[in-house]
Design a protein around this motif. Structure first.
Motif, PDB file in Angstrom:
ATOM      1  N   PHE A 116      11.158   7.143   8.241  1.00  0.00           N
ATOM      2  CA  PHE A 116       9.705   7.223   8.109  1.00  0.00           C
ATOM      3  C   PHE A 116       9.030   6.036   8.794  1.00  0.00           C
ATOM      4  O   PHE A 116       8.013   6.203   9.502  1.00  0.00           O
ATOM      5  CB  PHE A 116       9.319   7.263   6.632  1.00  0.00           C
ATOM      6  CG  PHE A 116       7.835   7.185   6.393  1.00  0.00           C
ATOM      7  CD1 PHE A 116       7.005   8.245   6.705  1.00  0.00           C
ATOM      8  CD2 PHE A 116       7.276   6.032   5.850  1.00  0.00           C
ATOM      9  CE1 PHE A 116       5.634   8.170   6.488  1.00  0.00           C
ATOM     10  CE2 PHE A 116       5.915   5.948   5.629  1.00  0.00           C
ATOM     11  CZ  PHE A 116       5.081   7.024   5.946  1.00  0.00           C
ATOM     12  N   LEU A 117       9.571   4.861   8.619  1.00  0.00           N
ATOM     13  CA  LEU A 117       8.982   3.677   9.249  1.00  0.00           C
ATOM     14  C   LEU A 117       8.996   3.790  10.769  1.00  0.00           C
ATOM     15  O   LEU A 117       8.074   3.309  11.452  1.00  0.00           O
ATOM     16  CB  LEU A 117       9.732   2.413   8.817  1.00  0.00           C
ATOM     17  CG  LEU A 117       9.651   2.042   7.329  1.00  0.00           C
ATOM     18  CD1 LEU A 117      10.447   0.773   7.048  1.00  0.00           C
ATOM     19  CD2 LEU A 117       8.204   1.866   6.884  1.00  0.00           C
ATOM     20  N   ASP A 118      10.005   4.436  11.311  1.00  0.00           N
ATOM     21  CA  ASP A 118      10.100   4.596  12.765  1.00  0.00           C
ATOM     22  C   ASP A 118       9.006   5.496  13.324  1.00  0.00           C
ATOM     23  O   ASP A 118       8.745   5.492  14.533  1.00  0.00           O
ATOM     24  CB  ASP A 118      11.477   5.166  13.140  1.00  0.00           C
ATOM     25  CG  ASP A 118      12.597   4.155  12.942  1.00  0.00           C
ATOM     26  OD1 ASP A 118      12.300   2.949  12.872  1.00  0.00           O
ATOM     27  OD2 ASP A 118      13.775   4.581  12.846  1.00  0.00           O
ATOM     28  N   THR A 119       8.361   6.286  12.452  1.00  0.00           N
ATOM     29  CA  THR A 119       7.294   7.187  12.922  1.00  0.00           C
ATOM     30  C   THR A 119       5.919   6.542  12.891  1.00  0.00           C
ATOM     31  O   THR A 119       4.956   7.135  13.374  1.00  0.00           O
ATOM     32  CB  THR A 119       7.251   8.461  12.051  1.00  0.00           C
ATOM     33  OG1 THR A 119       6.804   8.116  10.724  1.00  0.00           O
ATOM     34  CG2 THR A 119       8.613   9.126  11.983  1.00  0.00           C
ATOM     35  N   LEU A 120       5.821   5.344  12.316  1.00  0.00           N
ATOM     36  CA  LEU A 120       4.507   4.727  12.109  1.00  0.00           C
ATOM     37  C   LEU A 120       4.126   3.784  13.237  1.00  0.00           C
ATOM     38  O   LEU A 120       4.976   3.092  13.806  1.00  0.00           O
ATOM     39  CB  LEU A 120       4.505   3.948  10.786  1.00  0.00           C
ATOM     40  CG  LEU A 120       4.776   4.750   9.502  1.00  0.00           C
ATOM     41  CD1 LEU A 120       4.760   3.823   8.300  1.00  0.00           C
ATOM     42  CD2 LEU A 120       3.754   5.869   9.334  1.00  0.00           C
ATOM     43  N   GLU A 121       2.843   3.738  13.510  1.00  0.00           N
ATOM     44  CA  GLU A 121       2.281   2.777  14.448  1.00  0.00           C
ATOM     45  C   GLU A 121       0.957   2.282  13.897  1.00  0.00           C
ATOM     46  O   GLU A 121       0.156   3.070  13.378  1.00  0.00           O
ATOM     47  CB  GLU A 121       2.058   3.409  15.831  1.00  0.00           C
ATOM     48  CG  GLU A 121       3.324   3.753  16.586  1.00  0.00           C
ATOM     49  CD  GLU A 121       3.025   4.290  17.987  1.00  0.00           C
ATOM     50  OE1 GLU A 121       1.835   4.317  18.364  1.00  0.00           O
ATOM     51  OE2 GLU A 121       3.968   4.675  18.680  1.00  0.00           O
ATOM     52  N   ASN A 122       0.750   0.975  13.989  1.00  0.00           N
ATOM     53  CA  ASN A 122      -0.526   0.372  13.609  1.00  0.00           C
ATOM     54  C   ASN A 122      -0.953   0.739  12.185  1.00  0.00           C
ATOM     55  O   ASN A 122      -2.014   1.323  11.954  1.00  0.00           O
ATOM     56  CB  ASN A 122      -1.627   0.782  14.603  1.00  0.00           C
ATOM     57  CG  ASN A 122      -1.314   0.354  16.015  1.00  0.00           C
ATOM     58  OD1 ASN A 122      -0.773  -0.726  16.250  1.00  0.00           O
ATOM     59  ND2 ASN A 122      -1.662   1.201  16.984  1.00  0.00           N
ATOM     60  N   VAL A 123      -0.103   0.417  11.241  1.00  0.00           N
ATOM     61  CA  VAL A 123      -0.440   0.679   9.840  1.00  0.00           C
ATOM     62  C   VAL A 123      -0.370  -0.610   9.033  1.00  0.00           C
ATOM     63  O   VAL A 123       0.296  -1.583   9.423  1.00  0.00           O
ATOM     64  CB  VAL A 123       0.504   1.726   9.208  1.00  0.00           C
ATOM     65  CG1 VAL A 123       0.444   3.046   9.967  1.00  0.00           C
ATOM     66  CG2 VAL A 123       1.933   1.200   9.130  1.00  0.00           C
ATOM     67  N   THR A 124      -1.079  -0.601   7.926  1.00  0.00           N
ATOM     68  CA  THR A 124      -1.004  -1.675   6.940  1.00  0.00           C
ATOM     69  C   THR A 124      -0.560  -1.074   5.621  1.00  0.00           C
ATOM     70  O   THR A 124      -1.115  -0.064   5.170  1.00  0.00           O
ATOM     71  CB  THR A 124      -2.375  -2.351   6.755  1.00  0.00           C
ATOM     72  OG1 THR A 124      -2.769  -2.968   7.968  1.00  0.00           O
ATOM     73  CG2 THR A 124      -2.299  -3.398   5.654  1.00  0.00           C
ATOM     74  N   PHE A 125       0.458  -1.671   5.022  1.00  0.00           N
ATOM     75  CA  PHE A 125       0.946  -1.168   3.743  1.00  0.00           C
ATOM     76  C   PHE A 125       0.136  -1.787   2.611  1.00  0.00           C
ATOM     77  O   PHE A 125       0.048  -3.009   2.472  1.00  0.00           O
ATOM     78  CB  PHE A 125       2.426  -1.499   3.571  1.00  0.00           C
ATOM     79  CG  PHE A 125       3.310  -0.844   4.593  1.00  0.00           C
ATOM     80  CD1 PHE A 125       3.438   0.538   4.637  1.00  0.00           C
ATOM     81  CD2 PHE A 125       4.000  -1.605   5.531  1.00  0.00           C
ATOM     82  CE1 PHE A 125       4.253   1.146   5.586  1.00  0.00           C
ATOM     83  CE2 PHE A 125       4.804  -1.006   6.475  1.00  0.00           C
ATOM     84  CZ  PHE A 125       4.925   0.374   6.509  1.00  0.00           C
ATOM     85  N   ASN A 126      -0.469  -0.930   1.809  1.00  0.00           N
ATOM     86  CA  ASN A 126      -1.269  -1.403   0.684  1.00  0.00           C
ATOM     87  C   ASN A 126      -0.413  -1.638  -0.555  1.00  0.00           C
ATOM     88  O   ASN A 126      -0.539  -2.653  -1.236  1.00  0.00           O
ATOM     89  CB  ASN A 126      -2.368  -0.382   0.360  1.00  0.00           C
ATOM     90  CG  ASN A 126      -3.251  -0.104   1.559  1.00  0.00           C
ATOM     91  OD1 ASN A 126      -3.774  -1.026   2.184  1.00  0.00           O
ATOM     92  ND2 ASN A 126      -3.411   1.169   1.899  1.00  0.00           N
ATOM     93  N   GLN A 127       0.439  -0.675  -0.816  1.00  0.00           N
ATOM     94  CA  GLN A 127       1.336  -0.812  -1.970  1.00  0.00           C
ATOM     95  C   GLN A 127       2.508   0.148  -1.796  1.00  0.00           C
ATOM     96  O   GLN A 127       2.317   1.304  -1.400  1.00  0.00           O
ATOM     97  CB  GLN A 127       0.602  -0.482  -3.270  1.00  0.00           C
ATOM     98  CG  GLN A 127       1.437  -0.726  -4.529  1.00  0.00           C
ATOM     99  CD  GLN A 127       0.690  -0.331  -5.780  1.00  0.00           C
ATOM    100  OE1 GLN A 127       0.405   0.840  -5.981  1.00  0.00           O
ATOM    101  NE2 GLN A 127       0.367  -1.298  -6.616  1.00  0.00           N
TER     102      GLN A 127
END
Length: 425
Positions: A271-282
């Protein structure tokens, strides 16, 4: 603050990732000098019958005053200082027996599979007790009268066996304490002055007895664990440090036996490999709710999240062989070795905390996942290990996983990661 996945007013996205789970039988569980004798056992559908037997030397004060030859024997008892209890049916008395060792406990390491010879047909002491949950139980039983007379005779005759502790061990190598697994009860006895023999005597002019202790204080000890899992889903688990995908819809953890829960973290990594330019809130990791358990059989309060190899072993740092666990929220998760390589740090490990009301183990792992996503933290599976998280730079004096037979069982589909994140435009 827990964010509502149904509300997207501030551009918050939600992803729930189920995790596959496996069971691992830890290899070479060192039970030497854990400051507890674990005695008794239980039976469960998942783990079968588990029995723990406690072995210990006894000691006395070589500089203490021995009773004189005109001392009058009063009584002799064997004391149990029960500091942890796992049981059900508290209206039924629980039986325990103390036996005499026939061979010495050596100055070596003993594991849960080790055993020593003892007098199985003769008991030094035995008794049945009504025990209470969630309290310290101090109980005692009469010492075998023949052995009590023999021991008192050696005390009052200034026998050389009481010249020093080594002579005493030649005469009396130690004790073995057993319970009955059919009673579904196991106890943890604190090593020390509260567990062992007390001889009482007086002189003609005395109005009260004098006590002479021969107990487990500063005595080498270990626990043997016997497991019969025949007919259960865990019967197939025979190799150590190997992850097994057991049949059925349940997995679990069993202390003393060394049965651990391994989480396959690949779904998170993918899942992390699919993300770009995100901020994890919780980000939350949840295990449970666990299966219902009776009063007196509470699971451990925390599960440390150790890094695991692709098989079933603890992941260790190359440069110092240290085990690595998920660090506390808002703590640094990575550092650098002497060659400038990114390495996981230790010293502030956290754990999944058990909520007794919901029956769920849970904790935030936002900092950990951030380190996976942004800092190049090594991607591994996780081993959930029942222990109190330590902040002493990897130094753990005692290991809770080796000091009882606690357990829990959980549905495989009740293990998940909940991710709340925002996209950066």
């Amino acid at each position: 603050m827990v964010l509502d996945p149904g509300s997207n007013q501030i551009g918050v996205f939600y992803e729930e990732i189920p995790l596959s789970s496996f069971l691992v039988l830890e290899d070479s569980l060192n039970t030497t000098n854990q400051s507890r004798l674990v005695v008794g056992g239980d039976h469960s559908d998942m783990f079968g019958t588990t029995e723990s037997i406690g072995y210990s030397r006894l000691s006395f004060n070589p500089g203490g005053t021995l009773p004189e030859d005109n001392a009058i024997f009063d009584s002799a008892i064997f004391n149990f200082n029960i500091v942890d209890l796992i049981a059900d049916d508290f209206d039924v008395e629980k039986e325990f027996k103390v036996h005499r060792l026939l061979e010495a406990i050596e100055d070596t390491t003993y594991y849960s599979f080790d055993a020593l010879n003892f007098e199985e047909d003769i008991t030094l002491a035995e008794g049945s007790f009504l025990l209470q949950a969630d309290t310290v139980n101090l109980v005692s039983m009469d010492l075998n009268p023949d052995f009590a007379a023999e021991l008192f005779g050696k005390l009052t005759s200034q026998d050389p066996v009481f010249d020093d502790i080594f002579a005493f061990r030649e005469y009396f190598p130690g004790i073995v304490i057993k319970g009955d697994p059919a009673q579904n009860t196991s106890i943890s006895l604190a090593i020390g002055s509260g567990t062992g023999i007390t001889m009482y005597y007086h002189y003609e002019e005395d109005t009260v007895s004098t006590a002479y202790p021969i107990n487990t204080i500063q005595s080498r000890h270990f626990n043997q664990v016997i497991s019969d899992r025949q007919g259960t889903v865990t019967e197939q688990i025979v190799e150590k440090n190997v992850a097994y995908d057991v049949a059925g819809d349940k997995v679990g953890v069993k202390a003393g036996l060394g049965m651990l829960l391994k989480l396959d973290m690949n779904p998170l990594h993918e899942f992390l490999d699919t993300l770009e330019n995100v901020t994890f809130n919780q980000i939350l990791l949840e295990v449970g709710p666990v299966d219902e358990y009776p009063v007196g059989k509470n699971p451990y309060g925390a599960l440390v999240m150790y890094f695991a190899t692709d098989g079933g072993e603890f992941y260790r740092r190359d440069f110092d062989d240290s085990k690595v666990a998920v660090q506390g929220e808002n703590n640094t998760q990575v550092g650098f070795d002497q060659d400038g390589n990114i390495v996981p740090v230790t010293g502030n490990q956290t754990g999944l905390a058990f909520n007794t009301e919901t029956g769920v183990y849970a904790n935030q792992i936002t900092s950990y996942v951030n380190a996976l996503y942004r800092s190049g933290l090594v991607k591994t599976d996780l081993l959930l290990y029942p222990n109190t998280p330590s902040t002493e730079s990897g130094v753990v004096t005692y290991d809770a996983f080796k000091r009882s037979l606690k357990e829990f069982v959980v549905d495989k589909d009740q293990i998940k990661i909940k991710i709340y994140y925002s996209k950066i435009r």
